[in-house]
Scaffold this motif. Sequence first.
Motif, PDB file in Angstrom:
ATOM      1  N   ASP A 248       0.822  -0.929  -0.188  1.00 18.87           N
ATOM      2  CA  ASP A 248      -0.335   0.063  -0.186  1.00 18.87           C
ATOM      3  C   ASP A 248       0.973   1.286  -0.019  1.00 18.87           C
ATOM      4  N   ASP A 249       2.526   1.219   0.474  1.00 23.59           N
ATOM      5  CA  ASP A 249       3.045   2.507  -0.141  1.00 23.59           C
ATOM      6  C   ASP A 249       3.770   2.529  -1.246  1.00 23.59           C
ATOM      7  N   SER A 250       2.755   3.862  -1.665  1.00 21.26           N
ATOM      8  CA  SER A 250       3.239   3.920  -3.702  1.00 21.26           C
ATOM      9  C   SER A 250       4.918   4.616  -3.724  1.00 21.26           C
ATOM     10  N   GLU A 251       5.466   5.095  -2.428  1.00 18.52           N
ATOM     11  CA  GLU A 251       6.820   4.456  -2.688  1.00 18.52           C
ATOM     12  C   GLU A 251       7.795   3.401  -2.839  1.00 18.52           C
ATOM     13  N   HIS A 252       7.128   2.690  -2.448  1.00 12.70           N
ATOM     14  CA  HIS A 252       7.428   0.572  -1.823  1.00 12.70           C
ATOM     15  C   HIS A 252       6.945   0.353  -4.277  1.00 12.70           C
ATOM     16  N   ILE A 253       6.426   1.126  -4.425  1.00 15.14           N
ATOM     17  CA  ILE A 253       5.442   0.005  -5.353  1.00 15.14           C
ATOM     18  C   ILE A 253       6.654   0.635  -6.704  1.00 15.14           C
TER      19      ILE A 253
END
Length: 432
Positions: A248-253
């Motif tokens: 759910d973390d857009s930076e991770h994705i």
Amino acid sequence: MPNMPVQSDLRAPILVPEERWRDIYTYLDRTGPFANEGFEPGETVKEFLHSLKILVIGAGGLGCELLKDLALMGFTDIHVIDMDTIDVSNLNRQFLFRASDVGKPKAEVAAAFVMKRVPGVKITPYFGKIQDKDEDYYSQFTIIICGLDSVVARRWINATVANMYDEDDPETFKPIIDGGTEGFKGQSRIILPRMTACYECSLDMQTKPTTYPMCTIANTPRLPEHCIEWASVLEWPKVFPETKLDGDDSEHIRWVLDKATARATEFNISGVSYSLTQGVVKNIIPAIASTNAIVAASCATEAFKIATNSATAMNNYMMYVGDQGVYTYTFELQRKDDCPVCGGATVKVDCNKMETLEGFIERLVDRKDFQLKKPSLRTSTTSLYMAAPRALEQATRPNLTKQMGELVENGEEITVTDEALPISICVVVRFV
Ligand SMILES: [Zn+2]
């Protein structure tokens, strides 16, 4: 000469309630061979249908269908709760949303759309997590329907509703109707607290997420999914050993997407996108609009039967398979006597005295019937291990390497709590 109605007036929509619910009333005005015991046709049951509060959890693929079905079936006081905003990828099946709604809360847009389409129906949206609400909120509803894609959310609502039930107060008895879909497969089920199997009773029926062979991921990727798995499973832990990848973390994705795209280019593979990356990381199975429609229809039908008694409700689990025609099968899922939510009993766990606390915790985490993530363990006198907050974690960490024989007595009760569960599990240690 008096004014005659023109043709267009005659065709104007008829919105008087008697007309809107006419076909529904056919079922409520008289009894029949399939009516449930205690069914009383007449005005009272109609009033009850129109006045009871029903909660829909989730305003996504199933939620859109559920809100439409319930509104058209005479439920006029509907509440909906959803924490998501509308994404462009939802538009192919979540038919209450338009391109201009992208970015807006699903619950609010869905409620406004259905209210406009079906006058006389009130839908109260809540944009947020189910965990934001407490027992006071859930106690106002007569029926709760879940259209969720998350095991954690289902476990939470199941345990919360089970805990609310007080056998001396019939008002606290809340049936849950749960729908779920995975591609061409789906199921609907009815959970009656302490009467039928609850969600936790059948937790070990959960299928394992799709996995790809590690050698393919590492050496011979052919699909965009292989590249995403390579980036998320192999590369992420190398670069960020301390941080768990959060879907759910857009930076991770974004990071996984960049890595996967580079690998896909290297192997001449196309199709890596942000939504696919998130889908693979979170193990999202593509949703089929028709499966959602069928499962939601089943849930709404059961809600109508429970609300009115006009027919006998399903007992208690319907599975639907749509990949080779249409196949459904209904069976009675049994309650588990030692269910940590509705069984109220303790669970005996065998262990060797020499086993470390860490090893014991690992075995609890591996158990399919518990599905724990980061459990905390305490006895009636001491905290054995606390996963959070940080200070307590540090204070109890030295216990992890200690042997069970040093920490607990044979037959001692250990209370296990976990972020995934709103309840605790009582484990009795048995030395072997
Ligand atoms: Zn149970």
